[in-house]
Scaffold this motif. Structure first.
Motif, mmCIF file in Angstrom:
data_model
loop_
_atom_site.group_PDB
_atom_site.id
_atom_site.type_symbol
_atom_site.label_atom_id
_atom_site.label_comp_id
_atom_site.label_asym_id
_atom_site.label_seq_id
_atom_site.Cartn_x
_atom_site.Cartn_y
_atom_site.Cartn_z
ATOM 1 N N GLN A 82 54.880 26.713 38.176
ATOM 2 C CA GLN A 82 56.092 26.923 37.148
ATOM 3 C C GLN A 82 56.241 26.139 35.738
ATOM 4 O O GLN A 82 56.094 26.979 34.996
ATOM 5 C CB GLN A 82 57.702 26.781 38.027
ATOM 6 C CG GLN A 82 58.425 28.124 38.613
ATOM 7 C CD GLN A 82 59.362 28.141 39.534
ATOM 8 O OE1 GLN A 82 60.082 26.757 38.951
ATOM 9 N NE2 GLN A 82 59.804 29.010 39.782
ATOM 10 N N ALA A 83 55.858 24.846 36.657
ATOM 11 C CA ALA A 83 55.976 23.737 35.792
ATOM 12 C C ALA A 83 53.729 23.884 34.899
ATOM 13 O O ALA A 83 53.740 23.819 33.744
ATOM 14 C CB ALA A 83 55.313 22.271 36.461
ATOM 15 N N ALA A 84 52.832 24.417 35.375
ATOM 16 C CA ALA A 84 51.778 24.740 35.255
ATOM 17 C C ALA A 84 52.152 26.142 33.942
ATOM 18 O O ALA A 84 51.510 25.805 32.999
ATOM 19 C CB ALA A 84 51.196 25.307 35.651
ATOM 20 N N ILE A 85 53.279 26.681 34.196
ATOM 21 C CA ILE A 85 52.836 27.941 33.466
ATOM 22 C C ILE A 85 53.167 27.699 32.054
ATOM 23 O O ILE A 85 53.321 27.781 31.282
ATOM 24 C CB ILE A 85 53.473 29.365 34.034
ATOM 25 C CG1 ILE A 85 52.982 29.261 35.031
ATOM 26 C CG2 ILE A 85 54.296 30.388 32.306
ATOM 27 C CD1 ILE A 85 53.233 31.341 35.366
ATOM 28 N N SER A 86 54.752 26.521 32.230
ATOM 29 C CA SER A 86 55.872 26.060 30.948
ATOM 30 C C SER A 86 54.400 25.299 30.372
ATOM 31 O O SER A 86 54.663 25.573 28.965
ATOM 32 C CB SER A 86 56.757 25.465 31.440
ATOM 33 O OG SER A 86 57.644 26.333 32.176
ATOM 34 N N LEU A 87 53.876 24.458 30.964
ATOM 35 C CA LEU A 87 53.397 23.313 30.262
ATOM 36 C C LEU A 87 51.355 24.425 29.641
ATOM 37 O O LEU A 87 51.602 23.653 28.158
ATOM 38 C CB LEU A 87 52.211 22.817 31.402
ATOM 39 C CG LEU A 87 50.879 21.409 30.083
ATOM 40 C CD1 LEU A 87 51.797 20.707 29.675
ATOM 41 C CD2 LEU A 87 50.405 20.498 31.673
ATOM 42 N N ALA A 88 51.164 25.244 29.957
ATOM 43 C CA ALA A 88 50.125 26.256 29.207
ATOM 44 C C ALA A 88 50.972 26.361 27.660
ATOM 45 O O ALA A 88 50.304 26.915 26.955
ATOM 46 C CB ALA A 88 50.068 26.852 30.013
ATOM 47 N N VAL A 89 52.217 27.302 28.105
ATOM 48 C CA VAL A 89 52.909 27.853 27.109
ATOM 49 C C VAL A 89 53.091 26.803 25.415
ATOM 50 O O VAL A 89 53.131 27.137 24.845
ATOM 51 C CB VAL A 89 53.932 28.301 26.864
ATOM 52 C CG1 VAL A 89 55.250 29.102 25.823
ATOM 53 C CG2 VAL A 89 53.336 29.708 27.665
ATOM 54 N N LEU A 90 53.452 24.941 26.209
ATOM 55 C CA LEU A 90 53.852 24.449 25.305
ATOM 56 C C LEU A 90 52.359 23.790 24.779
ATOM 57 O O LEU A 90 52.482 23.473 23.612
ATOM 58 C CB LEU A 90 54.242 23.271 26.140
ATOM 59 C CG LEU A 90 54.784 21.975 25.344
ATOM 60 C CD1 LEU A 90 55.868 22.334 24.426
ATOM 61 C CD2 LEU A 90 55.213 20.591 26.482
ATOM 62 N N LEU A 91 51.911 23.409 25.766
ATOM 63 C CA LEU A 91 50.297 23.385 24.083
ATOM 64 C C LEU A 91 49.826 24.532 23.529
ATOM 65 O O LEU A 91 49.247 23.940 22.472
ATOM 66 C CB LEU A 91 48.887 23.572 25.898
ATOM 67 C CG LEU A 91 49.592 22.161 26.246
ATOM 68 C CD1 LEU A 91 47.883 21.635 27.723
ATOM 69 C CD2 LEU A 91 49.549 20.342 25.682
ATOM 70 N N ALA A 92 49.658 25.819 23.597
ATOM 71 C CA ALA A 92 49.701 26.555 23.373
ATOM 72 C C ALA A 92 50.104 27.197 21.847
ATOM 73 O O ALA A 92 49.969 27.172 20.779
ATOM 74 C CB ALA A 92 49.823 28.132 23.483
ATOM 75 N N VAL A 93 52.115 26.352 21.865
ATOM 76 C CA VAL A 93 52.671 26.217 21.174
ATOM 77 C C VAL A 93 52.613 25.114 19.799
ATOM 78 O O VAL A 93 52.118 25.443 18.770
ATOM 79 C CB VAL A 93 53.837 26.431 21.970
ATOM 80 C CG1 VAL A 93 55.227 25.798 20.154
ATOM 81 C CG2 VAL A 93 54.340 27.629 21.853
ATOM 82 N N LEU A 94 51.951 24.161 20.698
ATOM 83 C CA LEU A 94 51.672 22.737 19.976
ATOM 84 C C LEU A 94 50.558 23.417 18.669
ATOM 85 O O LEU A 94 50.901 22.358 17.597
ATOM 86 C CB LEU A 94 51.596 21.574 21.455
ATOM 87 C CG LEU A 94 53.285 20.707 21.346
ATOM 88 C CD1 LEU A 94 52.544 19.917 22.456
ATOM 89 C CD2 LEU A 94 54.108 20.291 20.298
#
Length: 315
Positions: free
Chosen positions: A157-169
């Motif tokens: 879950q942390a990995a998916i959230s981090l991937a989304v955050l990096l894309a959004v940034l």
């Protein structure tokens, strides 16, 4: 210089995660990291609206709620979680656009109060529309999955959230460097001057709220999966104020401020739990301890680091 500015925060976050895993255990640490990243995505919406466009928003939790409920209802209807996420973001964007409509006639604190009223309306609709939302009973949301694989562990879950955050940034950084980002900053500094330069302030505000709402709706969609259960009271006024404080603590003028503010907001309950064990009985049982501590942190940041933990140029 630019590479060092990127590497320093990454090293700091890696060190914090390693310390959390060593002291709290892997599952708990990754679970908290997931919340931090999800809050950071929602906080980016506040950074766009408040820090870049210069508007007051007091009902950001409503945009998160719209995304969470859209995601939950779509998944229950048989839509896969990944294709449902853009629709959750669209639901948040629609909410942001609707909340920005009074901006053409209202400004400053009066407009901020109108966003607060919008949040109250959304919360009441979620409670009353029981045939769709199940009202106060809430909705159960299954775990995030893709092609038969399920994100059933905190690390996943942390990995998916981090991937989304990096894309959004990355997307937000491009937006702020674009003509739209310059229009937001012009409206923030002086609406009259921006209008004289050919910028439509009302349109710029609407776009800022739509983008900020989309980010919060996306965070809501992820949040629904990570928590596994959503109900209207989770997205009340306290949650909206947490997101607003998150942005001010981290810094409203920089995208990284959302991440640092999210760390403080998520870590605060753990610090309060430690304080309750150390404080005398009356203080430990005080219901206002959390709000008092939040207030102390905000005051401390305003006095010691007015630009927030992430810093930034200008007051």
């Amino acid at each position: 210089m630019r590479r060092a500015a990127v590497l320093r925060p990454l090293l700091a976050w890696t060190l914090l995660l390693a310390l959390a895993v060593a002291s709290l255990g892997a599952d708990f640490a990754f679970g908290q990291a997931t919340l931090v990243v999800t809050y950071a995505i929602a906080g980016l919406g506040v950074v766009i609206i408040v820090g870049q466009a210069g508007q007051i928003v007091l009902g950001q939790g409503a945009f998160v709620a719209l995304g969470a409920y859209a995601q939950a209802l779509l998944v229950q209807a048989g839509v896969a979680p990944l294709p449902a996420l853009p629709i959750a973001a669209a639901a948040g964007a629609l909410g942001g656009a609707l909340a920005s409509l009074p901006a053409g006639r209202l400004g400053g604190l009066y407009f901020g109060m109108s966003t607060l009223a919008f949040a109250l309306i959304v919360e009441e609709l979620l409670v009353r529309w029981e045939s769709l939302t199940h009202g106060a009973a809430g909705l159960v949301v299954p775990a995030f999955g893709l092609a038969g694989w399920t994100a059933g562990t905190p690390a996943a879950q942390a990995a998916i959230s981090l991937a989304v955050l990096l894309a959004v940034l990355a997307v937000c950084a491009r937006l702020l460097a674009s003509r739209l980002g310059r229009a937001w900053r012009a409206v923030r500094e002086d609406e009259a001057a921006a209008a004289a330069c050919g910028i439509a302030p009302a349109a710029a505000k609407l776009r800022a709220f739509a983008v900020g709402g989309a980010l919060s709706g996306l965070a809501g969609g992820l949040y629904a999966h990570w928590i596994g259960f959503i109900s209207p009271e989770q997205f009340g006024l306290v949650f909206s104020f947490e997101l607003l404080m998150l942005a001010f603590i981290g810094g409203t003028r920089r995208l990284a401020g959302a991440a640092w503010g999210a760390l403080v907001v998520v870590a605060m309950p753990q610090l309060i739990a430690v304080l309750r064990d150390a404080l005398p009985g009356d203080w430990a049982r005080s219901a206002g301890l959390e709000l008092m501590l939040f207030g102390a942190v905000v005051v401390g940041v305003v006095l010691l680091r007015p630009q927030g933990l992430a810093g930034g140029s200008g007051r």
